[in-house]
Design a protein around this motif. Structure first.
Motif, PDB file in Angstrom:
ATOM      1  N   ALA A 145       0.683  -1.376  -0.119  1.00  0.00           N
ATOM      2  CA  ALA A 145       0.218   0.070   0.010  1.00  0.00           C
ATOM      3  C   ALA A 145       0.779   1.269   0.014  1.00  0.00           C
ATOM      4  CB  ALA A 145      -0.858  -0.027   1.290  1.00  0.00           C
ATOM      5  N   GLY A 146       2.191   1.283   0.011  1.00  0.00           N
ATOM      6  CA  GLY A 146       3.143   2.243   0.167  1.00  0.00           C
ATOM      7  C   GLY A 146       3.055   2.984   1.587  1.00  0.00           C
ATOM      8  N   GLY A 147       3.705   4.407   1.632  1.00  0.00           N
ATOM      9  CA  GLY A 147       3.421   5.141   2.648  1.00  0.00           C
ATOM     10  C   GLY A 147       4.660   4.794   3.625  1.00  0.00           C
ATOM     11  N   ALA A 148       5.765   4.121   3.231  1.00  0.00           N
ATOM     12  CA  ALA A 148       6.812   3.925   4.196  1.00  0.00           C
ATOM     13  C   ALA A 148       7.584   5.164   4.429  1.00  0.00           C
ATOM     14  CB  ALA A 148       7.660   2.951   3.640  1.00  0.00           C
ATOM     15  N   SER A 149       8.273   5.249   5.222  1.00  0.00           N
ATOM     16  CA  SER A 149       8.900   6.587   5.729  1.00  0.00           C
ATOM     17  C   SER A 149      10.138   6.269   6.622  1.00  0.00           C
ATOM     18  CB  SER A 149       7.970   7.565   6.274  1.00  0.00           C
ATOM     19  OG  SER A 149       8.717   8.807   6.477  1.00  0.00           O
ATOM     20  N   VAL A 150      11.228   7.245   6.275  1.00  0.00           N
ATOM     21  CA  VAL A 150      12.290   7.289   7.456  1.00  0.00           C
ATOM     22  C   VAL A 150      12.211   8.161   8.403  1.00  0.00           C
ATOM     23  CG1 VAL A 150      13.882   6.201   5.599  1.00  0.00           C
ATOM     24  CG2 VAL A 150      13.668   8.684   5.992  1.00  0.00           C
ATOM     25  N   ASP A 151      10.992   8.711   8.672  1.00  0.00           N
ATOM     26  CA  ASP A 151      10.884   9.477   9.800  1.00  0.00           C
ATOM     27  C   ASP A 151      10.788   9.029  11.029  1.00  0.00           C
ATOM     28  OD1 ASP A 151      10.580  11.701   7.901  1.00  0.00           O
ATOM     29  OD2 ASP A 151       8.371  11.731   7.806  1.00  0.00           O
ATOM     30  N   LYS A 152      11.210   9.809  12.208  1.00  0.00           N
ATOM     31  CA  LYS A 152      11.313   9.215  13.520  1.00  0.00           C
ATOM     32  C   LYS A 152       9.709   8.492  13.858  1.00  0.00           C
ATOM     33  CE  LYS A 152      12.749  10.173  18.184  1.00  0.00           C
ATOM     34  NZ  LYS A 152      13.102  11.309  18.890  1.00  0.00           N
ATOM     35  N   GLY A 153       9.877   7.585  14.491  1.00  0.00           N
ATOM     36  CA  GLY A 153       8.541   6.893  14.644  1.00  0.00           C
ATOM     37  C   GLY A 153       8.211   5.732  13.733  1.00  0.00           C
ATOM     38  N   HIS A 154       8.569   5.589  12.502  1.00  0.00           N
ATOM     39  CA  HIS A 154       8.341   4.549  11.419  1.00  0.00           C
ATOM     40  C   HIS A 154       9.528   3.567  11.820  1.00  0.00           C
ATOM     41  CE1 HIS A 154       6.125   8.114  10.045  1.00  0.00           C
ATOM     42  NE2 HIS A 154       5.741   7.290   9.156  1.00  0.00           N
ATOM     43  N   GLY A 155       9.078   2.394  10.997  1.00  0.00           N
ATOM     44  CA  GLY A 155       9.906   1.206  11.214  1.00  0.00           C
ATOM     45  C   GLY A 155      11.280   1.422  10.476  1.00  0.00           C
ATOM     46  N   LEU A 156      11.370   2.178   9.509  1.00  0.00           N
ATOM     47  CA  LEU A 156      12.646   2.221   8.905  1.00  0.00           C
ATOM     48  C   LEU A 156      13.411   3.386   9.423  1.00  0.00           C
ATOM     49  CD1 LEU A 156      11.349   2.072   5.117  1.00  0.00           C
ATOM     50  CD2 LEU A 156      12.507   0.210   6.677  1.00  0.00           C
ATOM     51  N   ALA A 157      13.212   4.006  10.383  1.00  0.00           N
ATOM     52  CA  ALA A 157      14.052   5.341  11.047  1.00  0.00           C
ATOM     53  C   ALA A 157      15.272   4.819  11.334  1.00  0.00           C
ATOM     54  CB  ALA A 157      13.201   5.966  12.008  1.00  0.00           C
ATOM     55  N   GLY A 158      15.586   3.720  12.087  1.00  0.00           N
ATOM     56  CA  GLY A 158      16.962   3.199  12.471  1.00  0.00           C
ATOM     57  C   GLY A 158      17.584   3.156  11.388  1.00  0.00           C
ATOM     58  N   LEU A 159      17.423   2.692  10.265  1.00  0.00           N
ATOM     59  CA  LEU A 159      18.313   2.353   9.128  1.00  0.00           C
ATOM     60  C   LEU A 159      19.310   3.476   8.934  1.00  0.00           C
ATOM     61  CD1 LEU A 159      16.097   0.316   6.846  1.00  0.00           C
ATOM     62  CD2 LEU A 159      17.571  -0.694   8.810  1.00  0.00           C
ATOM     63  N   VAL A 160      18.892   4.840   8.845  1.00  0.00           N
ATOM     64  CA  VAL A 160      19.837   5.958   8.621  1.00  0.00           C
ATOM     65  C   VAL A 160      20.703   6.077   9.328  1.00  0.00           C
ATOM     66  CG1 VAL A 160      19.831   8.504   8.163  1.00  0.00           C
ATOM     67  CG2 VAL A 160      17.535   7.129   7.514  1.00  0.00           C
ATOM     68  N   HIS A 161      20.529   5.827  10.661  1.00  0.00           N
ATOM     69  CA  HIS A 161      21.850   6.092  11.430  1.00  0.00           C
ATOM     70  C   HIS A 161      22.660   4.782  11.252  1.00  0.00           C
ATOM     71  CE1 HIS A 161      20.312   9.490  13.500  1.00  0.00           C
ATOM     72  NE2 HIS A 161      19.162   8.797  14.085  1.00  0.00           N
ATOM     73  N   ARG A 162      22.101   3.461  11.232  1.00  0.00           N
ATOM     74  CA  ARG A 162      23.023   2.410  10.914  1.00  0.00           C
ATOM     75  C   ARG A 162      23.931   2.462   9.837  1.00  0.00           C
ATOM     76  NH1 ARG A 162      23.521  -2.882  12.477  1.00  0.00           N
ATOM     77  NH2 ARG A 162      22.609  -2.355  14.281  1.00  0.00           N
ATOM     78  N   LEU A 163      23.218   3.154   8.515  1.00  0.00           N
ATOM     79  CA  LEU A 163      23.964   3.538   7.437  1.00  0.00           C
ATOM     80  C   LEU A 163      25.070   4.366   7.359  1.00  0.00           C
ATOM     81  CD1 LEU A 163      21.269   2.631   4.565  1.00  0.00           C
ATOM     82  CD2 LEU A 163      23.343   1.266   5.534  1.00  0.00           C
ATOM     83  N   ASP A 164      24.711   5.485   8.276  1.00  0.00           N
ATOM     84  CA  ASP A 164      25.736   6.504   8.330  1.00  0.00           C
ATOM     85  C   ASP A 164      27.139   6.133   8.898  1.00  0.00           C
ATOM     86  OD1 ASP A 164      24.110   8.511   7.625  1.00  0.00           O
ATOM     87  OD2 ASP A 164      23.193   9.226   9.503  1.00  0.00           O
ATOM     88  N   GLY A 165      26.920   5.162   9.922  1.00  0.00           N
ATOM     89  CA  GLY A 165      28.118   4.508  10.572  1.00  0.00           C
ATOM     90  C   GLY A 165      29.033   3.886   9.480  1.00  0.00           C
ATOM     91  N   VAL A 166      28.606   3.443   8.410  1.00  0.00           N
ATOM     92  CA  VAL A 166      29.444   2.835   7.393  1.00  0.00           C
ATOM     93  C   VAL A 166      29.502   3.826   6.137  1.00  0.00           C
ATOM     94  CG1 VAL A 166      29.259   0.689   8.139  1.00  0.00           C
ATOM     95  CG2 VAL A 166      27.555   1.429   6.622  1.00  0.00           C
ATOM     96  N   ASP A 167      29.062   4.963   6.194  1.00  0.00           N
ATOM     97  CA  ASP A 167      28.976   6.104   5.111  1.00  0.00           C
ATOM     98  C   ASP A 167      28.113   5.567   4.000  1.00  0.00           C
ATOM     99  OD1 ASP A 167      31.088   7.676   6.164  1.00  0.00           O
ATOM    100  OD2 ASP A 167      32.713   6.405   5.143  1.00  0.00           O
ATOM    101  N   GLY A 168      27.349   4.807   4.381  1.00  0.00           N
ATOM    102  CA  GLY A 168      26.309   4.477   3.238  1.00  0.00           C
ATOM    103  C   GLY A 168      24.955   5.412   3.250  1.00  0.00           C
ATOM    104  N   ARG A 169      24.137   5.257   2.278  1.00  0.00           N
ATOM    105  CA  ARG A 169      22.798   6.126   2.199  1.00  0.00           C
ATOM    106  C   ARG A 169      21.617   5.222   2.026  1.00  0.00           C
ATOM    107  NH1 ARG A 169      25.857   7.053  -2.491  1.00  0.00           N
ATOM    108  NH2 ARG A 169      24.757   6.590  -4.347  1.00  0.00           N
TER     109      ARG A 169
END
Length: 421
Positions: A376-400
């Motif tokens: 249905a869509g609507g996924a987001s990396v905003d705080k409170g969403h399930g994908l939010a933690g991935l941004v910090h994890r990838l920052d640690g390995v210079d990923g995006r």
């Protein structure tokens, strides 16, 4: 991953971009030199009476503006990574003279000034070489005709070309052939010479303008790793306490109750044991879910491709896997596994998808991993969403991370992780 050398068409396309970069850079630095050096000289000369300090600050600010243009130019010429400069911010609460003097204490601004002054000379040399190579490549075939016209106009009978000096007849034909050979030689080497000149400019510019930005980014990445690890540890502790630990406590109580009922009421004891078995299964399911953020044995033993296939099998939504990748650095594989696990978990919980695709490929020195679903869509990396933690994890390995998830779907979650150690 097999790498193929670029075609000649691609080389000349890049050569055109390199030529444009080299031919533009020196006029820019000439303008910067003419604007900045008088301000710095005036500021230094009048600093003793206090008037020169604001002029010095202005000169440094102007040089930093041109330095920003230089950073973007060296990144844009071949679409390499843009690395911003790292400038010191004024101290909190600094006002008046302290705020005015803050740029004078910033090493990066003085490095910008050095780039303007020294870069003016460096870029003049690269500009001259680029012009010479381009002009010879394009104009060499016409030089014998130009010489003939000039000789006829001036009545000059002296030897003016190599063919005449060597006594080759007819001299115009031989001069044309020699100049054509020179033209071909310069044309064939032009892409490599221009690329070498651009590399020299990039190395010089990044050494002065981007080193502090690289250090700051490294420090940010390390902080992101520590923050991601702390968040993951806190979440794991909370989830274990709220989930499996509570179930195990209840399981122990149920088993103790079943033991007391065994002799008095075997049927009741059997009912309690059935419930305990169900509790055991639920606890195992929760522990499997919690283990998604921890590197499993299959990842360590057989690599990322096998680990991705395994988590796809556990998904409630059918997942097609296309991940034929070689063994990579441990931190790359663990980050990619974490991204895939969290993306599939989020997909199963919220997407309502009927099918999904999980893929990974190594290209251009980076691992690209994607998860696509028809939900249905609507996924987001905003705080409170399930994908939010991935941004910090990838920052640690210079990923995006990029997430494209319009309302109604489809959703595409894609991570790019550099493979360099």
């Amino acid at each position: 991953m097999s790498s193929t050398s670029p075609s000649w068409r691609e080389r000349y396309r890049q050569a055109a971009r390199d030529a444009g970069f080299l031919l533009r850079l020196w006029p820019i630095l000439l303008l910067a030199f003419l604007a900045v050096v008088p301000l710095i000289a005036l500021g230094v000369g009048t600093a003793v009476i206090g008037v020169g300090v604001p002029v010095l600050v202005l000169g440094l600010s102007v040089s930093s503006h041109f330095a920003q243009i230089g950073r973007r130019a060296v990144a844009g010429v071949d679409s390499s990574e843009y690395i911003p400069g790292h400038y010191r911010r004024p101290e909190a609460g600094a006002r008046g003279v302290r705020a005015l003097l803050a740029p004078l204490r910033d090493p990066q601004r003085w490095a910008d000034l050095t780039w303007v002054v020294v870069g003016f000379v460096v870029s003049l040399a690269t500009w001259a070489l680029a012009v010479a190579w381009i002009v010879v490549s394009l104009a060499a075939p016409f030089s014998p005709f130009v010489e003939t016209i000039v000789q006829d106009a001036l009545g000059d009978e002296r030897a003016n070309n190599l063919a005449e000096l060597l006594g080759l007849e007819p001299d115009l034909l031989w001069a044309t052939l020699i100049d054509m050979a020179v033209c071909v030689l310069f044309a064939l080497t032009c892409p490599f010479v221009l690329r070498a000149l651009v590399r020299a400019e990039q190395d010089f510019t990044r050494a002065l303008l981007c080193r502090s930005g690289e250090v700051a980014r490294l420090e940010t990445s390390r902080a992101a790793v520590r923050r991601a690890e702390a968040d993951a540890r806190s979440r794991l502790e909370r989830d274990i306490h709220d989930g499996p630990q509570q179930r195990l406590v209840r399981l122990g109580m149920d088993l103790a109750r079943a033991k007391r009922q065994t002799s008095r009421d075997p049927r009741a004891a059997e009912t309690i044991l059935d419930g305990a078995i169900a509790q055991t299964r639920e606890t195992l399911d929760e522990l499997r879910g919690l283990s998604r953020g921890i590197a499993p044995p299959v990842l360590v033993d057989r690599g990322l491709g096998a680990a991705l296939a395994e988590i796809a099998v556990r998904s409630g939504v059918p997942v097609a896997v296309d991940a034929d990748v070689p063994r990579l650095s441990e931190h790359v594989e663990q980050a990619a596994y974490f991204v895939a696990s969290e993306a599939l978990a989020n997909l199963n919980k919220h997407s309502g998808a009927r099918a999904a695709e999980l893929g990974a490929v190594v290209e251009d020195g980076a691992l690209r991993l994607w998860v696509v679903d028809d939900g249905a869509g609507g996924a987001s990396v905003d705080k409170g969403h399930g994908l939010a933690g991935l941004v910090h994890r990838l920052d640690g390995v210079d990923g995006r991370l990029s997430v494209v998830s319009p309302a109604g779907g489809p959703t595409r979650v894609e991570a790019v992780i550099p493979c360099g150690s």
